[in-house]
Write a protein that holds these residues in place. Structure first.
Motif, PDB file in Angstrom:
ATOM      1  N   PRO A   1       2.950  -1.487  -0.039  1.00 14.18           N
ATOM      2  CA  PRO A   1       2.073  -2.644  -0.308  1.00 14.18           C
ATOM      3  C   PRO A   1       2.185  -3.756   0.732  1.00 14.18           C
ATOM      4  O   PRO A   1       1.150  -4.253   1.204  1.00 14.18           O
ATOM      5  CB  PRO A   1       2.518  -3.108  -1.701  1.00 14.18           C
ATOM      6  CG  PRO A   1       3.069  -1.880  -2.343  1.00 14.18           C
ATOM      7  CD  PRO A   1       3.741  -1.128  -1.242  1.00 14.18           C
ATOM      8  N   PRO A   2       3.394  -4.188   1.154  1.00 10.98           N
ATOM      9  CA  PRO A   2       3.438  -5.186   2.236  1.00 10.98           C
ATOM     10  C   PRO A   2       2.842  -4.684   3.541  1.00 10.98           C
ATOM     11  O   PRO A   2       2.273  -5.471   4.305  1.00 10.98           O
ATOM     12  CB  PRO A   2       4.939  -5.461   2.388  1.00 10.98           C
ATOM     13  CG  PRO A   2       5.548  -5.072   1.106  1.00 10.98           C
ATOM     14  CD  PRO A   2       4.737  -3.919   0.617  1.00 10.98           C
TER      15      PRO A   2
ATOM     16  N   CYS B   1      -0.989  -4.885   3.292  1.00 10.73           N
ATOM     17  CA  CYS B   1      -1.459  -6.280   3.229  1.00 10.73           C
ATOM     18  C   CYS B   1      -0.898  -7.120   4.379  1.00 10.73           C
ATOM     19  O   CYS B   1      -0.707  -8.336   4.241  1.00 10.73           O
ATOM     20  CB  CYS B   1      -1.052  -6.903   1.901  1.00 10.73           C
ATOM     21  SG  CYS B   1      -1.771  -6.108   0.458  1.00 10.73           S
TER      22      CYS B   1
ATOM     23  N   PHE C   1       0.293  -9.386  -3.477  1.00 15.05           N
ATOM     24  CA  PHE C   1       0.865  -8.575  -2.404  1.00 15.05           C
ATOM     25  C   PHE C   1       0.630  -9.220  -1.034  1.00 15.05           C
ATOM     26  O   PHE C   1       1.447  -9.063  -0.124  1.00 15.05           O
ATOM     27  CB  PHE C   1       0.257  -7.174  -2.420  1.00 15.05           C
ATOM     28  CG  PHE C   1       0.491  -6.425  -3.695  1.00 15.05           C
ATOM     29  CD1 PHE C   1       1.717  -5.839  -3.956  1.00 15.05           C
ATOM     30  CD2 PHE C   1      -0.510  -6.322  -4.654  1.00 15.05           C
ATOM     31  CE1 PHE C   1       1.938  -5.148  -5.129  1.00 15.05           C
ATOM     32  CE2 PHE C   1      -0.297  -5.624  -5.828  1.00 15.05           C
ATOM     33  CZ  PHE C   1       0.931  -5.039  -6.066  1.00 15.05           C
TER      34      PHE C   1
ATOM     35  N   SER D   1       3.859 -10.233   1.321  1.00 15.93           N
ATOM     36  CA  SER D   1       4.022  -9.289   2.423  1.00 15.93           C
ATOM     37  C   SER D   1       4.892  -9.921   3.508  1.00 15.93           C
ATOM     38  O   SER D   1       4.432 -10.752   4.298  1.00 15.93           O
ATOM     39  CB  SER D   1       2.651  -8.905   3.001  1.00 15.93           C
ATOM     40  OG  SER D   1       2.804  -8.079   4.129  1.00 15.93           O
TER      41      SER D   1
END
Length: 380
Positions: free
Chosen positions: A262-263, A266, A287, A291
Motif C-alpha cells: 500500500p505505501p 500510494c 494510505f 506512505s
C-alpha cells in the motif's frame, strides 16, 4: 551280542548328569527373569516420573495462572539488582549485536546497495537533458526509494525471531531492560543502514545526476542522501516491528507484502490523489498520508528537478511535459515536473517532509517498544 549291548548301554553317570542337563535351561530362565525384572523397574520409574511431573504441573497451575506469570515471579528471585550491576549492559550488547549483524545481513546489505546502485545507474545513464530522459530519471529515483524501503524491511524481519530465546532468558534474568536492548540493537542497525545508504548514493548520484557534481550538486547529494537515510531507518524499524509481532520467520516474511505494497502504490509515482474520484479518495487518503515511501520520493524529486531547464523538445520527439506549459517551443523548466506533473508543493517539501520522516521514526520506535514488551516477551 550281549557284549555289544553292554558296550552301547550307558553307565549311570552317563545316563544322568544333572549339572550337564540343567545348565542350558537355567541360563535361559535366568536371562528371561532378569530382562523381565529390568522391564518392570523401567516401567515403574516411568510411571513415577509421570506422576511427579503431573504433580509438579498441578502445583504450578495452582500457584500461577500462566507461564508468563510464573516466569515473572521466578525472575523476582533470580533477577540481578540494578545496584549490583557493574556498568551499563549497552556496550556489550552493542558489541554482540554488531558482530552478529556484520556476520549476517550487514555486509550483504552494503554490498547489495552498491551493486543495485550501479545496475540502476547503468540502465538510466545520464545523457542529453531532454524531457524523455527527465521522465526516465523519475523512474530511476522511484526505484531507489523502493529499494531502500522494501529491501531493508526484508533484511531486518528476521532479527528479532532469531534472538527471541536469548532475549527472553536474559531479560527475565535481569541482565538488561527492553530499552537498553533496543538502544544497542537499533544503534547497530542505524550504523549499517547509514553505511548502506551512503554506498548507494555515492555510486548512484554521480552516474545518474545531470552534470555530475557540478553546480548545486553537493547540496542536492546531501538532500537525497538524508531522505534515503530516513527512509531506510523507518523501513528498518518496520522490519523489526513485523519480526517482533510475527510468531516465526515464515509468517514475518509473508507479512511484508501487506505492509509494504500500500505505501508503494500510494507513493505518488503511479497516480496523484487529485486524479481519483471522490469515493476512491476516501479510501486512498489514509494510505496516501501514511506512505513513508512517498515523502522520500517527493524530497529526492524536488532536489533533482528544482533547478535548470530541459532542452527544446522537437515535434518528432516524446515530450511528456509540453502539455503543462503555455509555449512548448521554448525550453521547459525542470520544476514543471514538481509543480505540474506530480503536483508537489515545492516550497514546503524540504523542511516539512523531513519532519514527517522524523515523526515516522519516533512513532515506529514507540510501537516497537510496546510490541516487544507485550508480544515478544509474552511466554504464554
Amino acid at each position: 551280542d550281549e557284549s555289544e549291548k553292554k558296550k552301547k548301554k550307558p553307565t549311570d553317570s552317563q545316563a544322568f548328569d544333572p549339572e550337564k542337563n540343567t545348565d542350558d535351561t537355567d541360563q535361559g530362565v535366568k536371562s528371561d527373569t532378569e530382562s523381565l525384572e529390568e522391564k518392570t523397574k523401567l516401567k515403574e520409574l516411568a510411571q513415577d516420573n509421570e506422576e511427579m511431573s503431573g504433580f509438579y504441573e498441578k502445583i504450578r497451575n495452582k500457584l500461577y495462572k500462566s507461564v508468563g506469570e510464573r516466569n515473572a515471579q521466578v525472575s523476582r528471585f533470580t533477577k540481578i539488582p540494578r545496584a549490583n550491576r557493574v556498568g551499563s549492559p549497552v556496550p556489550w550488547l552493542f558489541s554482540r549485536a554488531l558482530t552478529n549483524t556484520w556476520r549476517g545481513v550487514g555486509t550483504l546489505q552494503i554490498r547489495a546497495s552498491a551493486a543495485t546502485a550501479f545496475f540502476i545507474s547503468i540502465l538510466f545513464w545520464r545523457g542529453q537533458d531532454t524531457q524523455r530522459r527527465g521522465q526516465l530519471l523519475l523512474g530511476a529515483w522511484f526505484l531507489s526509494t523502493i529499494f531502500q524501503g522494501i529491501f531493508t524491511i526484508n533484511s531486518t524481519i528476521t532479527l528479532v525471531p532469531s534472538e527471541v530465546p536469548t532475549l527472553r532468558r536474559e531479560y527475565y534474568n535481569g541482565l538488561y531492560t527492553v530499552t537498553e536492548y533496543l538502544c544497542a540493537r537499533l544503534s547497530v542497525a542505524a550504523l549499517i543502514q547509514t553505511a548502506a545508504v551512503f554506498a548507494y548514493t555515492l555510486v548512484f548520484f554521480p552516474l545518474i545526476h545531470r552534470g555530475g557534481y557540478g553546480g548545486n550538486a553537493q547540496g542536492e547529494f546531501l538532500t537525497a542522501y538524508l531522505a534515503l537515510l530516513f527512509l531506510g531507518l523507518t523501513a528498518n524499524l518496520l522490519g523489526v516491528i513485523i519480526g517482533s509481532i510475527a510468531p516465526n520467520q515464515t509468517v514475518a516474511t509473508i507479512a511484508v507484502s501487506p505492509v509494504a505494497v500500500p505505501p508503494l502504490m500510494c507513493a505518488g509515482y503511479f497516480f496523484h490523489k487529485n486524479d481519483l474520484t471522490k469515493n476512491i479518495q476516501h479510501v486512498i487518503y489514509p494510505f496516501w498520508y501514511l506512505s513513508y515511501i512517498r515523502y522520500c520520493f517527493y524530497i529526492v524529486v524536488t532536489a533533482e528537478f528544482r533547478h535548470g531547464t530541459f532542452a527544446v523538445c522537437q515535434t518528432d520527439e516524446y515530450c511528456p511535459f509540453n502539455s503543462y506549459v503555455v509555449d512548448p517551443t521554448q525550453p521547459v523548466k525542470h520544476d514543471v515536473v514538481i509543480r505540474e506533473y506530480l503536483d508537489i508543493p515545492e516550497g514546503t517539501i524540504i523542511p516539512y517532509f523531513y519532519l514527517v520522516q522524523l515523526g515516522f521514526l519516533v512513532g515506529c520506535f514507540l510501537i516497537l517498544i510496546v510490541s516487544i514488551k507485550r508480544i515478544t516477551l509474552r511466554s504464554d
